[in-house]
Design a protein around this motif. Structure first.
Motif, PDB file in Angstrom:
ATOM      1  N   UNK A 454       0.845  -1.204   0.000  1.00 18.19           N
ATOM      2  CA  UNK A 454       0.000   0.000   0.000  1.00 18.19           C
ATOM      3  C   UNK A 454       0.878   1.251   0.000  1.00 18.19           C
ATOM      4  N   UNK A 455       1.850   1.286   0.894  1.00 19.62           N
ATOM      5  CA  UNK A 455       2.685   2.490   0.991  1.00 19.62           C
ATOM      6  C   UNK A 455       3.481   2.715  -0.298  1.00 19.62           C
ATOM      7  N   UNK A 456       3.926   1.620  -0.912  1.00 20.64           N
ATOM      8  CA  UNK A 456       4.683   1.776  -2.157  1.00 20.64           C
ATOM      9  C   UNK A 456       3.791   2.365  -3.248  1.00 20.64           C
ATOM     10  N   UNK A 457       2.546   1.882  -3.340  1.00 17.15           N
ATOM     11  CA  UNK A 457       1.634   2.427  -4.353  1.00 17.15           C
ATOM     12  C   UNK A 457       1.318   3.897  -4.087  1.00 17.15           C
ATOM     13  N   UNK A 458       1.073   4.210  -2.824  1.00 19.76           N
ATOM     14  CA  UNK A 458       0.723   5.597  -2.500  1.00 19.76           C
ATOM     15  C   UNK A 458       1.918   6.512  -2.805  1.00 19.76           C
ATOM     16  N   UNK A 459       3.127   6.064  -2.456  1.00 21.45           N
ATOM     17  CA  UNK A 459       4.331   6.852  -2.771  1.00 21.45           C
ATOM     18  C   UNK A 459       4.436   7.077  -4.280  1.00 21.45           C
ATOM     19  N   UNK A 460       4.200   6.006  -5.032  1.00 19.63           N
ATOM     20  CA  UNK A 460       4.337   6.093  -6.493  1.00 19.63           C
ATOM     21  C   UNK A 460       3.325   7.096  -7.053  1.00 19.63           C
ATOM     22  N   UNK A 461       2.090   6.989  -6.590  1.00 25.07           N
ATOM     23  CA  UNK A 461       1.040   7.895  -7.093  1.00 25.07           C
ATOM     24  C   UNK A 461       1.394   9.343  -6.733  1.00 25.07           C
ATOM     25  N   UNK A 462       1.858   9.550  -5.507  1.00 29.88           N
ATOM     26  CA  UNK A 462       2.205  10.917  -5.085  1.00 29.88           C
ATOM     27  C   UNK A 462       3.347  11.468  -5.938  1.00 29.88           C
ATOM     28  N   UNK A 463       4.348  10.635  -6.223  1.00 32.10           N
ATOM     29  CA  UNK A 463       5.457  11.114  -7.079  1.00 32.10           C
ATOM     30  C   UNK A 463       4.927  11.477  -8.459  1.00 32.10           C
ATOM     31  N   UNK A 464       4.019  10.652  -8.959  1.00 29.93           N
ATOM     32  CA  UNK A 464       3.461  10.899 -10.288  1.00 29.93           C
ATOM     33  C   UNK A 464       2.692  12.235 -10.286  1.00 29.93           C
ATOM     34  N   UNK A 465       1.930  12.481  -9.228  1.00 23.01           N
ATOM     35  CA  UNK A 465       1.152  13.718  -9.146  1.00 23.01           C
ATOM     36  C   UNK A 465       2.083  14.926  -9.013  1.00 23.01           C
ATOM     37  N   UNK A 466       3.189  14.740  -8.277  1.00 24.20           N
ATOM     38  CA  UNK A 466       4.146  15.848  -8.138  1.00 24.20           C
ATOM     39  C   UNK A 466       4.769  16.170  -9.501  1.00 24.20           C
ATOM     40  N   UNK A 467       5.066  15.116 -10.233  1.00 24.58           N
ATOM     41  CA  UNK A 467       5.614  15.309 -11.582  1.00 24.58           C
ATOM     42  C   UNK A 467       4.611  16.100 -12.437  1.00 24.58           C
ATOM     43  N   UNK A 468       3.339  15.716 -12.343  1.00 24.47           N
ATOM     44  CA  UNK A 468       2.306  16.398 -13.138  1.00 24.47           C
ATOM     45  C   UNK A 468       2.202  17.862 -12.737  1.00 24.47           C
ATOM     46  N   UNK A 469       2.243  18.096 -11.435  1.00 23.43           N
ATOM     47  CA  UNK A 469       2.079  19.466 -10.980  1.00 23.43           C
ATOM     48  C   UNK A 469       3.278  20.333 -11.420  1.00 23.43           C
ATOM     49  N   UNK A 470       4.489  19.733 -11.366  1.00 25.21           N
ATOM     50  CA  UNK A 470       5.671  20.483 -11.819  1.00 25.21           C
ATOM     51  C   UNK A 470       5.570  20.849 -13.298  1.00 25.21           C
ATOM     52  N   UNK A 471       5.022  19.920 -14.085  1.00 25.16           N
ATOM     53  CA  UNK A 471       4.995  20.122 -15.541  1.00 25.16           C
ATOM     54  C   UNK A 471       3.690  20.755 -16.019  1.00 25.16           C
ATOM     55  N   UNK A 472       2.773  20.953 -15.087  1.00 28.28           N
ATOM     56  CA  UNK A 472       1.503  21.570 -15.475  1.00 28.28           C
ATOM     57  C   UNK A 472       0.538  20.609 -16.180  1.00 28.28           C
ATOM     58  N   UNK A 473       0.738  19.299 -16.014  1.00 28.15           N
ATOM     59  CA  UNK A 473      -0.184  18.326 -16.627  1.00 28.15           C
ATOM     60  C   UNK A 473      -1.428  18.154 -15.755  1.00 28.15           C
ATOM     61  N   UNK A 474      -2.537  17.900 -16.439  1.00 29.60           N
ATOM     62  CA  UNK A 474      -3.786  17.706 -15.703  1.00 29.60           C
ATOM     63  C   UNK A 474      -4.220  16.237 -15.719  1.00 29.60           C
ATOM     64  N   UNK A 475      -3.694  15.508 -16.707  1.00 28.30           N
ATOM     65  CA  UNK A 475      -4.220  14.146 -16.867  1.00 28.30           C
ATOM     66  C   UNK A 475      -3.098  13.145 -17.123  1.00 28.30           C
ATOM     67  N   UNK A 476      -3.291  11.961 -16.534  1.00 31.07           N
ATOM     68  CA  UNK A 476      -2.354  10.874 -16.806  1.00 31.07           C
ATOM     69  C   UNK A 476      -3.159   9.632 -17.169  1.00 31.07           C
ATOM     70  N   UNK A 477      -2.651   8.916 -18.141  1.00 28.05           N
ATOM     71  CA  UNK A 477      -3.285   7.634 -18.459  1.00 28.05           C
ATOM     72  C   UNK A 477      -2.230   6.687 -19.003  1.00 28.05           C
ATOM     73  N   UNK A 478      -2.634   5.440 -19.117  1.00 28.32           N
ATOM     74  CA  UNK A 478      -1.718   4.475 -19.700  1.00 28.32           C
ATOM     75  C   UNK A 478      -2.306   3.973 -21.004  1.00 28.32           C
ATOM     76  N   UNK A 479      -1.462   3.388 -21.844  1.00 29.31           N
ATOM     77  CA  UNK A 479      -1.935   2.921 -23.148  1.00 29.31           C
ATOM     78  C   UNK A 479      -2.071   1.411 -23.178  1.00 29.31           C
ATOM     79  N   UNK A 480      -2.811   0.943 -24.198  1.00 22.54           N
ATOM     80  CA  UNK A 480      -3.059  -0.497 -24.318  1.00 22.54           C
ATOM     81  C   UNK A 480      -1.765  -1.293 -24.512  1.00 22.54           C
ATOM     82  N   UNK A 481      -0.787  -0.676 -25.210  1.00 19.89           N
ATOM     83  CA  UNK A 481       0.455  -1.422 -25.461  1.00 19.89           C
ATOM     84  C   UNK A 481       1.160  -1.761 -24.150  1.00 19.89           C
ATOM     85  N   UNK A 482       1.253  -0.771 -23.264  1.00 20.21           N
ATOM     86  CA  UNK A 482       1.919  -1.033 -21.988  1.00 20.21           C
ATOM     87  C   UNK A 482       1.089  -1.951 -21.105  1.00 20.21           C
ATOM     88  N   UNK A 483      -0.201  -1.780 -21.174  1.00 22.91           N
ATOM     89  CA  UNK A 483      -1.081  -2.668 -20.397  1.00 22.91           C
ATOM     90  C   UNK A 483      -0.910  -4.116 -20.883  1.00 22.91           C
TER      91      UNK A 483
END
Ligand code: NAP
Length: 546
Positions: A454-483
């Motif tokens: 749980x903590x690893x996932x929450x850390x990962x999500x928070x890092x991802x959100x920080x990255x988005x906020x730094x870059x001004x992104x509003x949305x994140x998604x994944x693609x079918x190829x990676x899935x």
């Protein structure tokens, strides 16, 4: 419930579904990031698994000092666990303490079963509604719904016609339940039943256990925690946490055992004589706990190694259970040991030596139906005052598929997952932007120390959100190829083990009609963490920002 409490068209930065450990951890971290967050929780309090599973004998089979949050050094130093394996009331108390200590409760709405979560593409938000009538929107949706949170009621004819007292292990009443003078029956012999049976037997007048598949169980060797051991552990807490986070398998274990030591755990069974393997098994048996599966390095990947470990447990069962037929019936032979979650017990096999406890092997004496007065077996009616269903869960996907979740173009998650769950890293689903699952299918989750995962996932999500906020992104998604690539990898790793050889809930096999797919990631918490870290480092490989 006060009408004033209902959210009407409320707006948040994030909505979290579930106030178990995953939801609490997410809310705490999101607060620190300044995100306005709302949790909707189905129960009347926090705790998730530990709120619902109150059956007699319920306790965690992960060791208390490891099965706890690591994010607050003060919390981990101050909290006192009483036993090696904490009983359910103590874990629930811990969850409540965390919710109060970090002032989380004001952002949680209880008694709220989330009904729908629809993504509005134009506005880039998730709209969530609850059965209580709330509606709220947020750009970010976190599913912290747990892996074992949708109970399974077996499709046994007449199950609703029983006129006595009927309980589901995972929906146990909050009031005390007494069994004095009662004839009790329990269906199921998984981890829940294995914990409950000895405790129920201690007061019931008669107990009948209806067993379809015997499970392997190892002794917990539970007891009060030694204060000296606790002090030493707490002095070294950071090292222990680090060791658990980087563990090659499940995120537990002893710091003292050096990975390079040539203990049997680091060897293959083929390198060990029968005597040496038996001695190692005996040592693990005496130490207690699910770590038993680590007795030799290849117990979960090599059929012969597994069989030799299984035979050790068979010998233990035969030596413990006096009635030879009951002992044989309790010996699991239909799946390799550990491929269904190994049970951890306190006096389980010994319980069957008590004269008022009876094991019914329903493969020999099938249940024909449940009647108003008990269980009708072929050729025999077993009268009961109380019937307990310890029949498990629609695991990993059940709670998610229960909610009408729709992503881009109205695609329903349940439909997307008709052939089995598909995720990228167990964290994101193609076509469902800004939706993260915590310990979702495709992540180590149920094969690991849940708190570590749980903590690893929450850390990962928070890092991802920080990255988005730094870059001004509003949305994140994944693609079918990676899935697709991740699903293939999860399968490949699973098929290198013996796990797929069992008709387990990991495989969805306990739910009629559920696709047979090995759902968790069997690659180990440490390697999985490294993989996630490398994804982030590699400019968030597989995540698309806009
Ligand atoms: P489970 O392991 O899925 O066991 C369910 C039991 O019910 C099995 O013995 C199953 O038999 C039986 N069953 C289901 N449908 C039946 C039917 N129609 N007729 C007869 N028997 C039927 O569920 P659980 O015991 O609740 O445990 C689930 C998981 O929760 C565990 O594996 C573990 O991960 C977790 N858990 C952990 C703890 C802990 O930390 N100590 C405690 C409890 C649970 P078959 O095997 O033949 O399907």
């Amino acid at each position: 419930m006060s009408e004033d409490n209902i959210d009407r068209n409320a707006r948040f930065d994030a909505i979290v579904v579930g106030a178990g450990f995953a939801g609490l951890c997410t809310l705490h971290r999101f607060r620190q990031m300044g995100l306005s967050t709302r949790i909707y929780e189905m129960g009347t309090d926090v705790g998730g698994t530990w709120y619902w599973n109150r059956y007699p004998g319920a306790r965690c089979d992960a060791e208390s000092l490891a099965y706890s949050f690591s994010f607050s050094p003060e919390l981990e130093q101050e909290w006192e666990w009483s036993e090696r394996y904490a009983p359910q009331p103590e874990i629930l108390k811990y969850a409540i303490h965390v919710s109060e200590r970090f002032d989380l409760r004001r952002d949680i709405r209880f008694n709220r079963k989330v009904k729908t979560a629809h993504f509005n593409q134009g506005m880039g938000v998730w709209r969530v509604t609850t059965a209580a009538g709330d509606s709220a929107v947020a750009p970010l949706l976190i599913m912290a719904t747990g892996c074992l949170s949708k109970p399974m009621v077996p499709a046994i004819q007449g199950v609703d016609s029983f006129a006595g007292k009927r309980y589901q292990a995972s929906l146990w009443p909050h009031e005390p339940v007494a069994f004095h003078g009662e004839r009790v029956g329990i269906i199921g012999t998984g981890s829940s039943a294995v914990q409950a049976i000895p405790v129920i037997a201690s007061t019931a007048e008669h107990l009948t256990v209806f067993q379809r598949t015997p499970n392997f169980s190892v002794p917990a060797v539970n007891g009060p925690l030694d204060p000296g051991f606790v002090d030493a552990f707490k002095e070294n807490y950071r090292d222990h946490r680090d060791f658990h986070k980087r563990g090659l398998t499940s995120g537990f274990g002893d710091l003292e055992i050096k990975p390079r030591e040539r203990t049997p755990a680091a060897m293959t069974a083929a390198e060990l004589s029968d005597e040496a393997l038996a001695a190692a098994c005996e040592q693990y048996w005496q130490t207690g706990g699910a770590r038993f599966m680590g007795v030799v390095g290849d117990a979960l990947i090599n059929k012969d190694a597994n069989q030799r470990v299984a035979e050790f447990i068979h010998r233990k069962i035969r030596a413990t259970v006096k009635d030879p037929q009951t002992a044989e019936d309790l010996c699991p032979t239909s799946h390799p040991v550990g491929t269904k979650r190994i049970c951890v017990d306190i006096g389980y096999y010994e319980t069957f030596n008590q004269l008022h406890v009876r094991l019914v092997n329903i493969n020999r004496s099938p249940i024909e139906r449940i009647t108003a007065k008990g269980v009708q077996l072929r050729g025999e009616h077993v009268e009961l005052d109380t019937l307990i269903l310890a029949t498990g869960f629609d695991a990993m996907t059940g709670a998610l598929n229960d909610i009408d979740i729709r992503g881009t173009n109205g695609q329903q998650l349940k439909e997307k997952w008709a052939e089995g769950p598909r995720t990228y890293l167990g964290l994101m689903i193609a076509g469902f932007p800004n939706l993260f699952t915590i310990t979702g299918p495709g992540s180590p989750s149920v094969l690991s120390n849940m708190l570590v995962s749980i903590e690893q996932h929450v850390d990962f999500i928070c890092s991802c959100l920080q990255h988005m906020s730094r870059k001004g992104f509003k949305q994140v998604q994944t693609g079918l190829d990676h899935e697709d690539a991740w699903v293939a990898h999860v399968n490949e790793v699973a098929h290198a083990t013996l796990f797929p050889k069992a008709g387990s809930w990991y495989m969805g096999a306990n739910i009629p009609g559920k696709p047979r797919v090995f759902m968790p990631y069997a690659g180990g918490v440490g390697p999985y963490r490294e993989l996630c870290d490398s994804v982030a480092k590699d400019n968030w490989r597989g995540f698309v920002f806009s």
